[in-house]
Write a protein that holds these residues in place. Sequence first.
Motif, short mmCIF file in Angstrom:
data_model
loop_
_atom_site.label_atom_id
_atom_site.label_comp_id
_atom_site.label_asym_id
_atom_site.label_seq_id
_atom_site.Cartn_x
_atom_site.Cartn_y
_atom_site.Cartn_z
N ARG A 87 -2.29 33.46 54.90
CA ARG A 87 -2.91 33.21 56.04
C ARG A 87 -1.71 32.87 57.19
O ARG A 87 -2.26 32.92 58.67
N ILE A 88 -0.60 32.84 56.73
CA ILE A 88 0.44 32.21 57.70
C ILE A 88 0.69 33.40 58.72
O ILE A 88 0.46 33.26 59.80
N ALA A 89 1.16 34.55 58.17
CA ALA A 89 1.44 35.56 59.31
C ALA A 89 0.08 36.04 60.11
O ALA A 89 0.18 36.69 61.07
N ALA A 90 -0.98 36.01 59.09
CA ALA A 90 -2.29 36.51 59.96
C ALA A 90 -3.02 35.32 60.97
O ALA A 90 -3.89 35.64 61.45
N GLY A 91 -2.09 34.15 61.09
CA GLY A 91 -2.55 33.25 62.05
C GLY A 91 -4.09 32.44 61.67
O GLY A 91 -4.80 32.43 62.66
N LYS A 92 -4.12 32.53 60.37
CA LYS A 92 -5.50 31.93 59.93
C LYS A 92 -5.50 30.46 59.36
O LYS A 92 -6.33 30.03 58.43
N LEU A 93 -4.22 29.67 59.63
CA LEU A 93 -4.25 28.44 58.98
C LEU A 93 -5.20 27.19 59.81
O LEU A 93 -5.65 26.40 59.02
N SER A 94 -5.40 27.69 61.28
CA SER A 94 -6.28 26.80 61.46
C SER A 94 -7.76 26.71 61.32
O SER A 94 -8.53 25.75 61.31
N GLN A 95 -8.02 27.73 60.48
CA GLN A 95 -9.44 27.64 59.77
C GLN A 95 -9.70 27.00 58.64
O GLN A 95 -10.53 26.50 58.36
N VAL A 96 -8.30 26.43 58.17
CA VAL A 96 -8.40 25.51 56.97
C VAL A 96 -8.04 24.24 57.71
O VAL A 96 -8.76 23.57 57.11
N PHE A 97 -7.02 23.95 58.39
CA PHE A 97 -6.57 22.53 58.90
C PHE A 97 -6.72 22.23 60.06
O PHE A 97 -6.57 21.14 60.59
N GLY A 98 -7.78 23.11 60.84
CA GLY A 98 -7.93 22.53 62.33
C GLY A 98 -7.05 22.87 63.53
O GLY A 98 -6.13 23.52 63.16
N LEU A 101 -3.16 23.10 63.87
CA LEU A 101 -2.36 24.39 63.27
C LEU A 101 -2.46 25.47 64.31
O LEU A 101 -1.83 26.50 64.22
N VAL A 102 -3.14 25.23 65.64
CA VAL A 102 -3.30 26.27 66.40
C VAL A 102 -2.09 27.03 67.20
O VAL A 102 -1.80 28.10 67.16
N ASN A 103 -1.31 25.82 67.38
CA ASN A 103 0.22 26.54 68.00
C ASN A 103 0.87 27.32 66.93
O ASN A 103 1.72 28.14 67.25
N THR A 104 1.00 26.99 65.66
CA THR A 104 1.64 27.50 64.67
C THR A 104 0.98 29.03 64.46
O THR A 104 1.59 29.90 64.14
N ASP A 105 -0.36 29.10 64.54
CA ASP A 105 -0.99 30.26 64.63
C ASP A 105 -0.57 31.09 65.66
O ASP A 105 -0.24 32.54 65.42
N LYS A 106 -0.79 30.75 66.71
CA LYS A 106 -0.23 31.43 67.98
C LYS A 106 1.20 31.91 67.67
O LYS A 106 1.47 33.13 68.08
N PHE A 107 2.19 31.13 67.43
CA PHE A 107 3.55 31.45 67.06
C PHE A 107 3.59 32.79 65.94
O PHE A 107 4.18 33.64 66.35
N PHE A 108 2.88 32.60 64.96
CA PHE A 108 2.82 33.65 63.71
C PHE A 108 2.36 35.02 64.36
O PHE A 108 2.96 36.17 64.00
N LEU A 109 1.32 34.79 64.99
CA LEU A 109 0.69 36.00 65.46
C LEU A 109 1.39 36.90 66.50
O LEU A 109 1.47 38.20 66.62
N SER A 110 2.25 35.97 67.42
CA SER A 110 3.04 36.55 68.37
C SER A 110 4.23 37.25 67.75
O SER A 110 4.93 38.29 68.25
N LEU A 111 4.83 36.80 66.54
CA LEU A 111 5.90 37.61 65.95
C LEU A 111 5.40 38.95 65.49
O LEU A 111 6.35 39.96 65.19
N GLY A 112 4.22 39.29 65.37
CA GLY A 112 3.57 40.54 64.96
C GLY A 112 3.87 40.97 63.69
O GLY A 112 3.66 42.25 63.26
N ILE A 113 3.82 40.14 62.80
CA ILE A 113 3.86 40.47 61.44
C ILE A 113 2.60 41.22 61.15
O ILE A 113 2.58 42.10 60.31
#
Length: 798
Positions: A87-98, A101-113
């Motif tokens: 879920r980390i690289a796919a920006g899907k942690l907010s689905q679990v933790f609310g 983790l939105v900013n963390t998801d944004k960051f990893f999605l922007s990395l392009g993994i």
Amino acid sequence: MRIFKKLIWGIVGLLLVLAIIIAIGIFLLSPTYSGEMELSQLNNKVDVYYDNYGIPHIYAQEEEDAYRSLGYVHAQDRLWQMELMRRIAAGKLSQVFGEDLVNTDKFFLSLGIDDASQKTVDQLDLNAPMVRLSQAYLDGINQFMDNGPTPVEFYLTGIEKRHFTTKDIYNTVGYMAFSFAMAHKTDPLLTNIKNKLGKEYLNDLQIDVDSNTTRIRNNKPSLRDTLRNQVAEMVHHVLNKLPLPQFEGSNSWVIAPLKTKNGKVILANDPHIGFAQPAVWYEAHLSTPNYEKYGYHLAGVPFPLLGHDRKLAYGITMFENDDIDFYYEEENPSDPSSYKTPTGWAKYEVVTKTIKVKDGEDVSFSYKKTAHGPILNGILEEVSGDRPIAMSWIYTKLENKVLDALYEITHAQNLSEFQVALPKIHAPGLNLMYGDAVGNIAWFAAAKLYKMPDSTHTKFILDGSTGKDEPLGYLDFSENPMAINPPWNYVYSANNQPDSIAGMLYPGYYLPENRAKRIVKLLEPKDDWTSEDVEKMLMDGVSDINAEIVTDLAKLMDVSQLNKSQITALDKISSWKGENEIDSIAPTIYHRWIYALLKNTFEDELGPEMFQQLLSTHLHKRMIAPMAKKENSIWWDDINTSDTVESKANRVNHAFKSALMSLESDFGTKKMNWSWGRVHTLEHEHPIGQIKALRSFFNVGPFPIGATREVINNMAFGYNETGKYSVTSGPSTRRVIDFSDIEHSTSILPTGQSGNPFSKHYEDQAKMFNRGEFRKMMMNKAEIISTKRSLLTLSPQK
């Protein structure tokens, strides 16, 4: 009295019901380690023997059956961990933790993994052996998801199970590639320091590769802006919220036959990764008529990153090379949809993503991309400012062959075949350590390295508009650092700086020489190493460097200004040899002193926020020893005292007194209460263990722990105002592979093999790990069968 009796019986009844619920939960949710089970797509019966520590020994007639079985048994112990990793690289942690983790998801999605993973999957040859084995492994995981018990974490978080795909494997590997994120923490911070304070303040920060440090020797056989651009601050915040560990460092060494008592190669490896529960690695032994490997697997990745068989063994450490660059882009003032390139104006690519948030509305956001990579401004609120900053990361730029490399490494039969696989690793940068049964030893730095113009310093934000700061080209793998069968009869890596083959020192975020110097000191004089000696060395907690630092600082102490208690403390630490036992008080004094010295020296210029950012980088570790020797530095002066210019001695004396005052405030004046184990503790934290009521159920520990950071037994922690040093990372396993008795090679995990809290193997190795004990990695089938704890038989579905 009757009311009291009723109350007592009511409590007893409630406890009985609770006990029954727990017993049922254990029965229903525990992994199945014995019995018979059917799996679809198996061609033949597979026997899975579990040893006393829950490690599966998988015996199959063909490799695809072995990997399908591996996927099943791996999932029943680690499905929750697999779920979070993908879920980390796919920006899907907010689905679990609310929403936290939105900013963390944004960051990893922007990395392009995630996008790079999809591109790689779309180009795969579905008939390639690597792809077939990966799919077999995924089939096993998905069959457990369909037929096995749902892990308790899924119930607690309310998420639904979803089949795993090949893309999930690449996303997990992509997160590993991002790993320690030192460029994100370091480059913007150094740019901010230069812009705020001036270039002269950079001189003492150890930002360049060092020609005087202990370096890994090669042996190649003839064969301008404001502080509004806060990338460093952003990374500091988002990574602290990650519910999973990051890759940090590691030790490894391989000793050649001429330096071992039994005349055979010995390999040692202890990758340093953030501590968490479950632990990072899953051990599994696979055996077929044509393939055998005892390996250490990441959750959701089929091929082991660490492994051995009867012919060869390999391990990894982080190379720490610089594979991320940041660029200022020049936006067109008359057309904000375009940016300047060396050949004219070009249009931004605009990427839009949507994040699903637990108990909240979906969050949609867009970011711009240039030829360098994503523009970080606006992705997170910490990154603002008028000048766009783009991130260029080699992992998402080049063709991804990392899984191909892992497949070939795990199937290599000799040194030549092992080496052929390594150029396929473009990122993350890894040190591959190798030893084999016929006496070869080797170390390879595997990464796609590139050369920059001489005038370009990659630890600052570069100019993206002119082309003058672009890579000149990629190095051939033959120009990477390496050592093969060196005449000094050992190879090692401790994340320190390597020597050069290519006529250049490779830019990187290397750790200080502390561990490297200690490893060389211990390895060099001894020529009769045994596996027991190597096990003891892996537990070495002595810091020669820290003892030298104390010697340098103690010379500056003005004893006439100290009271009797302070003089006693100074005497105690002055005779310290750098050991870090739980009951010792010297390391407690040392780290309070060093933190006070760093804070008093750097925080007045940097301010509290940038000072904390500095502490999150490797830079502050690299500069402690040099600063202890340096008499003159622009940093020694306190800019808040305009009428005086402070000297190094002023800083050192003030820091020492401040450290002792804080210890007396926390623990009293009796120095026996200042023991290292009171402030240095290890707790393996589960993401759900952050809920106070569930902490004792999911977390393992806390334990008082010895050693310290940047010793061989590296128990790392960050400095903070509290003076309590909770260990954040360290040996994720300790392995010793001895080719004089390969079937008695040894290892240990920090907690246990299983990530299921209802399993008997959830934390059964934790105390052994803390005590420095090891257990056998069994490979002899007769011994495995005779000593098995249980047998799980997997049969083709009828």
